[in-house]
Design a protein around this motif. Structure first.
Motif, PDB file in Angstrom:
ATOM      1  N   THR A  99       0.772  -1.266  -0.106  1.00 50.33           N
ATOM      2  CA  THR A  99       0.095   0.157   0.045  1.00 50.33           C
ATOM      3  C   THR A  99       0.942   1.308  -0.123  1.00 50.33           C
ATOM      4  O   THR A  99       1.875   1.085   0.930  1.00 50.33           O
ATOM      5  CB  THR A  99      -1.052  -0.044   1.296  1.00 50.33           C
ATOM      6  N   ARG A 100       0.427   2.272  -0.707  1.00 51.70           N
ATOM      7  CA  ARG A 100       1.237   3.665  -0.843  1.00 51.70           C
ATOM      8  C   ARG A 100       0.585   4.405   0.377  1.00 51.70           C
ATOM      9  O   ARG A 100      -0.775   4.638   0.609  1.00 51.70           O
ATOM     10  CB  ARG A 100       1.000   4.203  -2.130  1.00 51.70           C
ATOM     11  N   SER A 101       1.502   5.287   1.109  1.00 54.55           N
ATOM     12  CA  SER A 101       0.927   6.243   2.065  1.00 54.55           C
ATOM     13  C   SER A 101       1.974   7.319   1.884  1.00 54.55           C
ATOM     14  O   SER A 101       2.865   7.480   0.756  1.00 54.55           O
ATOM     15  CB  SER A 101       1.161   5.739   3.647  1.00 54.55           C
ATOM     16  N   GLU A 102       1.651   8.473   2.615  1.00 57.74           N
ATOM     17  CA  GLU A 102       2.392   9.630   2.422  1.00 57.74           C
ATOM     18  C   GLU A 102       4.144   9.428   2.830  1.00 57.74           C
ATOM     19  O   GLU A 102       4.795  10.170   2.210  1.00 57.74           O
ATOM     20  CB  GLU A 102       1.953  10.934   3.176  1.00 57.74           C
ATOM     21  N   GLY A 103       4.291   8.296   3.621  1.00 58.77           N
ATOM     22  CA  GLY A 103       5.516   7.967   3.878  1.00 58.77           C
ATOM     23  C   GLY A 103       6.272   7.008   2.734  1.00 58.77           C
ATOM     24  O   GLY A 103       7.468   6.732   2.889  1.00 58.77           O
ATOM     25  N   GLY A 104       5.550   6.596   1.939  1.00 56.55           N
ATOM     26  CA  GLY A 104       5.950   5.799   0.658  1.00 56.55           C
ATOM     27  C   GLY A 104       5.308   4.506   0.727  1.00 56.55           C
ATOM     28  O   GLY A 104       4.012   4.403   1.051  1.00 56.55           O
ATOM     29  N   VAL A 105       6.004   3.474   0.071  1.00 60.80           N
ATOM     30  CA  VAL A 105       5.294   2.121  -0.106  1.00 60.80           C
ATOM     31  C   VAL A 105       5.450   1.393   1.098  1.00 60.80           C
ATOM     32  O   VAL A 105       6.497   1.277   1.791  1.00 60.80           O
ATOM     33  CB  VAL A 105       5.886   1.757  -1.266  1.00 60.80           C
ATOM     34  N   TYR A 106       4.489   0.697   1.919  1.00 63.81           N
ATOM     35  CA  TYR A 106       4.710  -0.384   2.811  1.00 63.81           C
ATOM     36  C   TYR A 106       3.921  -1.477   2.680  1.00 63.81           C
ATOM     37  O   TYR A 106       3.074  -1.612   1.862  1.00 63.81           O
ATOM     38  CB  TYR A 106       4.227   0.442   4.057  1.00 63.81           C
ATOM     39  N   VAL A 107       4.328  -2.752   3.415  1.00 58.93           N
ATOM     40  CA  VAL A 107       3.985  -4.181   3.241  1.00 58.93           C
ATOM     41  C   VAL A 107       2.545  -3.983   4.234  1.00 58.93           C
ATOM     42  O   VAL A 107       2.582  -3.468   5.244  1.00 58.93           O
ATOM     43  CB  VAL A 107       4.708  -5.146   3.848  1.00 58.93           C
ATOM     44  N   ARG A 108       1.316  -4.272   3.547  1.00 62.23           N
ATOM     45  CA  ARG A 108       0.152  -4.018   4.444  1.00 62.23           C
ATOM     46  C   ARG A 108      -0.237  -5.571   4.902  1.00 62.23           C
ATOM     47  O   ARG A 108      -0.471  -5.777   5.959  1.00 62.23           O
ATOM     48  CB  ARG A 108      -1.082  -3.631   3.621  1.00 62.23           C
ATOM     49  N   ALA A 109       0.012  -6.788   4.017  1.00 61.01           N
ATOM     50  CA  ALA A 109      -0.248  -8.003   4.414  1.00 61.01           C
ATOM     51  C   ALA A 109       0.591  -8.740   3.732  1.00 61.01           C
ATOM     52  O   ALA A 109       0.975  -8.691   2.607  1.00 61.01           O
ATOM     53  CB  ALA A 109      -1.648  -8.258   4.159  1.00 61.01           C
ATOM     54  N   LEU A 110       0.734 -10.085   4.104  1.00 70.08           N
ATOM     55  CA  LEU A 110       1.395 -11.278   3.737  1.00 70.08           C
ATOM     56  C   LEU A 110       0.552 -12.438   3.660  1.00 70.08           C
ATOM     57  O   LEU A 110      -0.031 -12.960   4.647  1.00 70.08           O
ATOM     58  CB  LEU A 110       2.545 -11.729   4.298  1.00 70.08           C
ATOM     59  N   CYS A 111      -0.209 -12.548   2.387  1.00 66.47           N
ATOM     60  CA  CYS A 111      -1.196 -13.730   2.423  1.00 66.47           C
ATOM     61  C   CYS A 111      -0.530 -14.988   2.223  1.00 66.47           C
ATOM     62  O   CYS A 111       0.265 -15.237   1.294  1.00 66.47           O
ATOM     63  CB  CYS A 111      -2.076 -13.495   1.248  1.00 66.47           C
ATOM     64  N   LEU A 112      -0.537 -16.097   3.099  1.00 65.62           N
ATOM     65  CA  LEU A 112      -0.339 -17.215   3.109  1.00 65.62           C
ATOM     66  C   LEU A 112      -1.366 -18.416   2.690  1.00 65.62           C
ATOM     67  O   LEU A 112      -1.692 -19.233   3.596  1.00 65.62           O
ATOM     68  CB  LEU A 112       0.450 -17.711   4.230  1.00 65.62           C
ATOM     69  N   GLY A 113      -2.082 -18.241   1.464  1.00 62.84           N
ATOM     70  CA  GLY A 113      -3.248 -19.084   1.118  1.00 62.84           C
ATOM     71  C   GLY A 113      -3.112 -20.407   1.501  1.00 62.84           C
ATOM     72  O   GLY A 113      -4.068 -21.286   1.924  1.00 62.84           O
ATOM     73  N   THR A 123       0.824   0.431   9.298  1.00 66.95           N
ATOM     74  CA  THR A 123       1.226   1.435   8.698  1.00 66.95           C
ATOM     75  C   THR A 123       2.592   1.958   9.547  1.00 66.95           C
ATOM     76  O   THR A 123       2.746   2.178  10.604  1.00 66.95           O
ATOM     77  CB  THR A 123       0.525   3.092   8.471  1.00 66.95           C
ATOM     78  N   PRO A 124       3.652   1.890   8.790  1.00 67.68           N
ATOM     79  CA  PRO A 124       4.847   2.427   9.481  1.00 67.68           C
ATOM     80  C   PRO A 124       4.936   3.665  10.188  1.00 67.68           C
ATOM     81  O   PRO A 124       4.528   4.692   9.647  1.00 67.68           O
ATOM     82  CB  PRO A 124       6.116   2.330   8.516  1.00 67.68           C
ATOM     83  N   LYS A 125       5.355   3.872  11.436  1.00 64.51           N
ATOM     84  CA  LYS A 125       5.478   5.013  12.107  1.00 64.51           C
ATOM     85  C   LYS A 125       6.811   5.670  11.885  1.00 64.51           C
ATOM     86  O   LYS A 125       7.916   5.039  11.522  1.00 64.51           O
ATOM     87  CB  LYS A 125       5.492   4.978  13.498  1.00 64.51           C
ATOM     88  N   SER A 126       7.049   7.122  11.916  1.00 65.20           N
ATOM     89  CA  SER A 126       8.297   7.661  11.732  1.00 65.20           C
ATOM     90  C   SER A 126       9.278   7.106  12.658  1.00 65.20           C
ATOM     91  O   SER A 126       8.863   6.986  13.905  1.00 65.20           O
ATOM     92  CB  SER A 126       7.948   9.191  11.622  1.00 65.20           C
TER      93      SER A 126
END
Length: 148
Positions: A99-113, A123-126
């Motif tokens: 997902t893209r946020s104002e801080g850049g791109v970050y991992v939202r989820a890892l699906c292990l189907g 969302t990553p914190k500064s």
């Protein structure tokens, strides 16, 4: 005081049962592995991943579902802990949701189907981050004058 054979036998049986139980718990641990490639600098918890190829491992016996991420280029590795987990459909397969946020791109989820689980990340914190690759040296511009 003479050792009593009955108590010695009971202790031996008890210790044997404890050892068998411990080994069976350790033997049932499952390790999941996968690979992914990033095209942009990406935050994964406190990790900052540069574009490139990575591999991950997840040990299901660790509390909180800890993911170990290793850069294939530098060999450096780091760990990210999921904020929560949820059920996944087996037909989803294994995928990394960004997902893209104002801080850049970050991992939202890892699906292990295949294992029926999705690991969710916040969302990553500064603040301080751990970089898994060496920073690229900035270009140095030099000027030369012909002074006499």
């Amino acid at each position: 005081m003479k050792p009593n054979g009955k108590y010695l036998a009971i202790r031996a049986v008890f210790l044997t049962m404890c050892a068998v139980s411990l080994l069976s718990i350790l033997g049932s641990a499952e390790t999941l592995r996968g690979n992914f490639t990033l095209t942009a600098e990406t935050h994964w918890g406190k990790l900052l991943l540069a574009p490139g190829a990575y591999e991950f491992t997840i040990n299901s016996d660790t509390y909180g579902k800890m993911v170990t991420v290793r850069s294939k280029e530098s060999g450096w590795s780091g760990m990210a802990m999921a904020e929560s987990s949820s059920d996944a459909k087996s037909d989803e397969g294994m995928k990394l949701l960004l997902t893209r946020s104002e801080g850049g791109v970050y991992v939202r989820a890892l699906c292990l189907g295949d294992s029926g689980m999705t690991l969710n990340y916040s969302t990553p914190k500064s603040g301080r981050v751990t970089r898994l690759t060496r920073e690229q040296p900035s270009a140095t511009i030099a000027s030369v004058s012909n002074a006499q």
